[in-house]
Structures are given as C-alpha cells and as structure tokens.
Design a protein around this motif. Structure first.
Motif, PDB file in Angstrom:
ATOM      1  N   ARG A  89       0.842  -1.212   0.000  1.00  0.00           N
ATOM      2  CA  ARG A  89       0.000   0.000   0.000  1.00  0.00           C
ATOM      3  C   ARG A  89       0.871   1.254   0.000  1.00  0.00           C
ATOM      4  NH1 ARG A  89      -3.232  -2.969   4.247  1.00  0.00           N
ATOM      5  NH2 ARG A  89      -5.032  -3.856   3.161  1.00  0.00           N
ATOM      6  N   ASN A 137      -9.501  -6.251  -7.850  1.00  0.00           N
ATOM      7  CA  ASN A 137     -10.261  -5.095  -7.379  1.00  0.00           C
ATOM      8  C   ASN A 137     -10.500  -5.089  -5.878  1.00  0.00           C
ATOM      9  OD1 ASN A 137     -12.309  -6.987  -6.904  1.00  0.00           O
ATOM     10  ND2 ASN A 137     -13.445  -6.468  -8.753  1.00  0.00           N
ATOM     11  N   HIS A 139      -8.777  -5.747  -1.585  1.00  0.00           N
ATOM     12  CA  HIS A 139      -7.862  -5.080  -0.656  1.00  0.00           C
ATOM     13  C   HIS A 139      -6.394  -5.278  -1.005  1.00  0.00           C
ATOM     14  CE1 HIS A 139      -8.017  -9.166   0.865  1.00  0.00           C
ATOM     15  NE2 HIS A 139      -6.954  -8.932   1.589  1.00  0.00           N
ATOM     16  N   VAL A 142      -6.179  -3.893  -5.632  1.00  0.00           N
ATOM     17  CA  VAL A 142      -6.103  -2.465  -5.961  1.00  0.00           C
ATOM     18  C   VAL A 142      -4.726  -1.883  -5.637  1.00  0.00           C
ATOM     19  CG1 VAL A 142      -7.046  -0.186  -5.440  1.00  0.00           C
ATOM     20  CG2 VAL A 142      -8.588  -2.113  -5.819  1.00  0.00           C
ATOM     21  N   MET A 160     -12.743  -1.271  -8.556  1.00  0.00           N
ATOM     22  CA  MET A 160     -12.890  -1.474  -7.109  1.00  0.00           C
ATOM     23  C   MET A 160     -14.139  -2.301  -6.839  1.00  0.00           C
ATOM     24  SD  MET A 160     -11.971   2.380  -5.854  1.00  0.00           S
ATOM     25  CE  MET A 160     -10.997   3.382  -6.997  1.00  0.00           C
ATOM     26  N   LEU A 171     -10.104   1.785  -0.524  1.00  0.00           N
ATOM     27  CA  LEU A 171      -9.539   1.612  -1.865  1.00  0.00           C
ATOM     28  C   LEU A 171      -9.608   2.924  -2.638  1.00  0.00           C
ATOM     29  CD1 LEU A 171     -11.113  -1.844  -2.846  1.00  0.00           C
ATOM     30  CD2 LEU A 171      -8.913  -1.391  -1.741  1.00  0.00           C
TER      31      LEU A 171
END
Length: 463
Positions: A89, A137, A139, A142, A160, A171
């Motif tokens: 992330r 799409n 966790h 994305v 998403m 997201l």
C-alpha cells in the motif's frame, strides 16, 4: 531500456524497510505470485486466506525475482517491513503521489470489469494507459495495480469491488481518482447489505476518494439513482454526470439495436447526436460503452477518437467471450459468461442470447447459482424464469442448489438436467452437446463453471 518502476532506494523511502540490496538496483515489475514474475520483479509476500507468500519467497527468488518485500525473516535480497501488505500500500501511495495521469475509479454491481476495459481501450487510443488486469479489485488487488502505475502514464483506470460495507472507501482513498464511475446497483452480495439501498450506499463510498473538483459518472437506469445522487452531494461532489436510457441524462442512449454479434445506438450529449457501433451484442454493453464515452469526454479525449476505439472493443473470457469451435460448415458456438452472475447480469446475458441463432442445431443454456443473495436467493433465482423462456433456449442445464428454485419456476420437465456441481454436469454436457449448437454458460465464479467451459473447448475444438 524501459524506465524502471522504482529503485530499491525509492522502495525503502516509501516503505521504511531495510535491506542489503544496492540502493540503485532497478525494479521493473511487481508480483504477488512467485510463478508469474515480470522483468526485474519485486515479489511481495502477502498473507492471504489460503496461502502465505512468505512460504514462496525462495521460489520467487529462484524464478528470477530481484527482491522480495517481506514482513519477517532475514536473508539475501529481502526488503524487510513491518507488514508486507502495508508495504505494498505504501508503494501504491508513492506511485499515486508522483503520477500526473488522469485517474479513473470504477465500481458497480454489474459491468464494472467490462466498463473498465472499455475505458482502457478508449484511453489507449489517446495515450499511455495503465489499467487493472483481470478483476484485481479487492484489498490487495487495488494496491498491487496502483503500485504498478508507471510514472509516465497519461491515464490510469482502476476497478474497485466489495463484498461488504466499508471495503470500497479505503480503496478509493488510496487511488484518489479524478473521475469515478458507478455502473449500476443490483442484487449482488445482498446478504451483506440487506437491501439495494444498502448496496448503493456502499458503492457510493467511492466518492470518499474523489479528488477535489473531480467528476462522478453515474448510470441513471436503476431505482437507486436517488440514493447515489444523495451520497454524492453529501460527499461534496460538485460535478455529477449521468448516462443511460432515462430521459434527462447527460449522455442519453437512444435507438438501441442489438444483433447476435453487434450493437448500435445513438448517444446524445449537449444536443449533439453520436452514432455508437460496437463489435459486441447487448443493451448492457451499450451502457458500458456510454460510460466510457462520458469518461473520455471528462478526461479531454475527443469523442471521435473514443467512438473509433470502442468500435473495436471485444469481450473477455468469462464475460461474454464467443468461441466458434469445430468445422466451419457446422461449428459449435460457445458463449462464456462463467465469471460472475447476479439477477441483473443474468437477465442481460439471457436477453442477448434471445438474438442468437444456433449455427445448425439447438440453443442451450447452462446456468449456475448466483451466490451471496441471502434470504432472497430462492425468489431471485425463480425470477429468472421469464428471461430463460424468452431466450429461446431449447435445452436448459442448471448447476447448484439454489438453481432448484429456477427449476421449480420453469417446471422440472423443462430442465434437461440439474446437478449440484459443475463437475457432475460436465459429462452430461459432453454426451448431449453437438456441433451446430449455440451454448451459453453463466453463473457465479464460485460455482466453477469455468471447468465446464474447459471441457467444452477440449471436446469440440479441432486440433
């Protein structure tokens, strides 16, 4: 040489990790699958429900990965962070922060992957484009797709999805789109929300990530439009664009005509009429393409460029892909809708099938359970009966326990076979299908109808 996505130094700056790798080492791709590694790959060892990527680090490095982003362990070519998924992330945020691309986020109960692909096709006609692959799409999908965003891309398109509340919001806040698209609201994952209004509000979480001054593009052809408009205004969205067949939409669809393999429509925007021609069938495909037109216009792409690009748009495996198998004079036509299903997409696919003529045989449908519909499952499955009858299907094969409600609604004598699993249905179809038939296979991905597709292809394709 292609510009790398990152250097090791940039990855360390984004994630706060530690490593013994040379800071200038380039990273050209990112993967979470040790079997699928691109050039100069970074393998991210995320822990999922079924597998822990840390168990595959050695395999990834042996398969050519330059480095592995890990939550634990030491050793050669590891970048150690507190949590590998959080590290991914962080890379996604770094990619988004440096990007000057027009970013689009797409969600919806039906059509989000196809709409994302239509937008991708349009953008690729205008400049360098990066888009989510497959249905990455969730966790981890994305942030993986966003982390792969090249610094020089002019456009980015991200899908998403959700299976419960408060899944789209983080997201969207990660992607920070300039344009958001909500394709429609339908009875998908209904058991997690209780009502269509609940689904609409969850889809509207995408507005939480919309960049200031951004645009919300919303399909108007469903009863939850008012809920979406209310949520958009509550989120401070000032630029709302609607599309659909409903009167008064900003991009109004008129005069839709569909054939077995093409669609035609007139699209009116700002009192100007545009002729839309698609190389795919279905009213729902016209709606998806119109969303792409609206997005293209907001992104500064000429409508003429977008229309030309959409004329060559094709369908993907599991989402209406058509395969002609066997001899030219008497082939079997296979329509693969095996990836996903809810009542809206099922009825749309059956509507398209009404226009389909079997090459020289029978029209056959193979329908699998629509999953995660909760207490309304039986009623929603039974509600498909009229659409099945109207499709002209001469043989009807049903897979899954929930399809029992449709069997009852149709009358058991109209059902050629009903099995609990796809594996049980495969040999039945093998013995009953023939060259000349037109076969459509549709159901939720969890039912496993893709195995039936594989069996049919293996049996009827000529080597």
């Amino acid at each position: 040489m292609t510009q790398p996505l990152y250097t090791i130094a940039e990855i360390l700056a984004a994630t706060g990790g530690s490593t013994d790798l040379v800071p200038a080492t380039p990273i050209g791709s990112i993967s979470i699958d040790s079997r699928e590694l691109g050039p100069d790959a970074l393998f991210v060892a995320i822990k999922g429900d079924r597998f822990d990527g840390h168990d595959f680090v050695e395999q990834a490095l042996a398969n050519g990965a330059v480095a592995a982003l890990v939550s634990r362990g030491r050793g050669d070519r590891r970048i150690v962070v507190e949590n590998a998924l959080d590290g991914l992330r962080d890379l996604a945020r770094a990619a988004r922060a440096r990007s000057r691309a027009v970013i689009v986020g797409v969600t919806g109960s039906v059509g989000k992957t196809t709409t994302k692909e239509a937008i991708r096709v349009v953008f690729e006609a205008a400049g360098e484009t990066h888009a989510s692959i497959k249905s990455f799409n969730n966790h981890w999908g994305v942030p993986l797709m966003l982390a792969r965003l090249p610094e020089g891309a002019q456009f980015g398109v991200f899908e998403m999805g959700m299976s419960g509340p408060e899944e789209i919001r983080p997201l969207a806040q990660l992607v920070r789109p300039h344009i958001t698209v909500i394709t429609t609201v339908a009875a998908a994952h209904l058991e997690a929300f209780g009502s269509l209004d609940g689904i609409a509000r969850a889809k509207a979480e995408i507005f939480a990530g919309l960049e200031p001054g951004g645009t919300a593009v919303i399909n108007a052809d469903h009863p939850q439009l008012a809920v979406l408009l209310e949520e958009a205004l509550a989120a401070g969205v000032s630029n709302i664009v609607t599309y659909g067949e409903a009167r008064g939409t900003d991009w109004q669809i008129l005069d839709v005509e569909t054939a077995a393999d093409r669609s035609f429509a007139t699209i009116i925007h700002n009192d100007v009429r545009h002729g839309l021609v698609l190389n795919v069938p279905g009213r729902h495909m016209v709606a998806n393409a119109t969303a792409a037109l609206a997005v293209a216009y907001q992104a500064g792409v000429e409508i003429a460029v977008a229309l030309r690009a959409l004329a060559g748009f094709g369908l993907q495996a599991g989402r209406g892909l058509r395969q002609v198998l066997g001899p030219v004079d008497k082939p079997l036509l296979l329509i693969d809708e095996s990836y996903n299903a809810n009542t809206a997409s099922m009825k749309a696919a059956l509507d398209v099938f009404t226009t389909q003529v079997a090459p020289q045989g029978r029209k056959v449908v193979v329908l699998g359970d629509m999953l995660e519909l909760g207490a309304q499952s039986a009623a929603l499955h039974a509600s498909l009966a009229d659409a099945v009858r109207a499709s002209g299907a001469e043989q009807i094969y049903l897979v899954g326990e929930a399809m029992g409600a449709l069997a009852e609604a149709l009358g058991r004598d109209r059902v050629s076979a009903h099995t609990a699993t796809a594996s049980e249905m495969a040999p039945i179809l093998r013995n009953n299908l023939a060259y000349g038939d037109a076969v459509m296979v549709k159901g939720s991905n969890g039912v496993g109808l893709s195995t039936i597709i594989d069996h049919i292809v293996k049996q009827f394709a000529l080597n």
